[in-house]
Design an enzyme around this catalytic site. Structure first.
Site, PDB file in Angstrom:
ATOM      1  N   THR A  45      43.655  41.242  43.439  1.00 38.43           N
ATOM      2  CA  THR A  45      43.702  39.785  43.359  1.00 38.43           C
ATOM      3  C   THR A  45      45.165  39.341  43.298  1.00 38.43           C
ATOM      4  O   THR A  45      46.042  40.133  42.966  1.00 38.43           O
ATOM      5  CB  THR A  45      42.902  39.277  42.142  1.00 38.43           C
ATOM      6  OG1 THR A  45      43.413  39.902  40.967  1.00 38.43           O
ATOM      7  CG2 THR A  45      41.415  39.587  42.297  1.00 38.43           C
ATOM      8  N   THR A  47      47.608  37.347  41.509  1.00 34.09           N
ATOM      9  CA  THR A  47      48.554  37.529  40.407  1.00 34.09           C
ATOM     10  C   THR A  47      48.603  38.984  39.967  1.00 34.09           C
ATOM     11  O   THR A  47      49.675  39.529  39.670  1.00 34.09           O
ATOM     12  CB  THR A  47      48.196  36.621  39.211  1.00 34.09           C
ATOM     13  OG1 THR A  47      48.225  35.257  39.659  1.00 34.09           O
ATOM     14  CG2 THR A  47      49.161  36.796  38.054  1.00 34.09           C
ATOM     15  N   CYS A  48      47.452  39.630  39.967  1.00 33.87           N
ATOM     16  CA  CYS A  48      47.378  41.030  39.543  1.00 33.87           C
ATOM     17  C   CYS A  48      48.187  41.931  40.478  1.00 33.87           C
ATOM     18  O   CYS A  48      48.878  42.844  40.025  1.00 33.87           O
ATOM     19  CB  CYS A  48      45.917  41.481  39.507  1.00 33.87           C
ATOM     20  SG  CYS A  48      44.853  40.414  38.512  1.00 33.87           S
ATOM     21  N   SER A  49      48.094  41.680  41.772  1.00 34.13           N
ATOM     22  CA  SER A  49      48.762  42.525  42.769  1.00 34.13           C
ATOM     23  C   SER A  49      50.214  42.145  43.021  1.00 34.13           C
ATOM     24  O   SER A  49      51.019  42.985  43.392  1.00 34.13           O
ATOM     25  CB  SER A  49      48.018  42.457  44.106  1.00 34.13           C
ATOM     26  OG  SER A  49      46.773  43.094  44.006  1.00 34.13           O
ATOM     27  N   LEU A  53      50.549  44.171  37.809  1.00 34.32           N
ATOM     28  CA  LEU A  53      50.694  45.613  37.995  1.00 34.32           C
ATOM     29  C   LEU A  53      52.103  45.985  38.460  1.00 34.32           C
ATOM     30  O   LEU A  53      52.699  46.918  37.903  1.00 34.32           O
ATOM     31  CB  LEU A  53      49.631  46.151  38.954  1.00 34.32           C
ATOM     32  CG  LEU A  53      49.694  47.646  39.274  1.00 34.32           C
ATOM     33  CD1 LEU A  53      49.634  48.517  38.020  1.00 34.32           C
ATOM     34  CD2 LEU A  53      48.567  48.019  40.246  1.00 34.32           C
TER      35      LEU A  53
END
Length: 159
Positions: A45, A47-49, A53
């Site tokens: 997703t 923001t996560c990518s 992370l």
């Protein structure tokens, strides 16, 4: 919701690594270690990518130099998705854990219901765990990305 000073609940998380599919009991996985565990609503997703992370990937060496034995990422995804996402992000120093049924996330009291978008997912957070006990817990407000960043956790560890 779990609080600082509390023991993590016992749950099973999965990991697909070079040795194949592994299942881990949280009480064993986090025993006798200082761990940074961060959670994301979903692998791949935005923001996560693009930020969450990658921040831990970039600062992994500094986190370990600050006394961290393991950096782990958990999401309500299966271990296959978490492994593929870790590879795509060059997250070699991060243990990518799947909470496929959300049972760990629910036991922490950190679930959120995204409805038709993805169902029950994890809130975004980061915690420091020492021998299975939460010593720092930073939970994001909805749609925010401030307190669970790798830089923030590193600053906490370096105090």
């Amino acid at each position: 919701m779990i609080q600082q000073g509390q023991q993590l609940p016992t749950a099973t998380l999965s990991e697909l690594n070079a040795d194949g599919m592994q299942t881990h009991k949280t009480d064993e996985l986090f025993a006798n270690k200082r761990v940074v565990l961060f959670a994301v609503p979903g692998a791949f997703t935005p923001t996560c990518s693009e930020a969450h992370l990658p921040g831990y990937v970039v600062l992994a060496d500094k986190l370990k130099a600050a006394g961290v034995d393991m950096i782990a990422c958990v999401s309500v995804n299966d271990a296959f998705v978490m492994s593929a996402w870790g590879k795509a992000q060059n997250a070699h120093e991060i243990t990518m854990l799947g909470d496929g049924d959300g049972s760990f996330t629910k036991a922490l009291g950190l679930e959120m219901d995204t409805g038709t978008f993805g169902g029950v997912r994890s809130q975004r957070y980061a915690m420091v765990i020492e021998n299975g006990v939460v010593t720092q817990l930073n939970v994001e407000a909805p749609k925010e990305f401030e307190v669970s960043k790798a830089e923030v956790i590193l600053a906490v560890l370096e105090k």
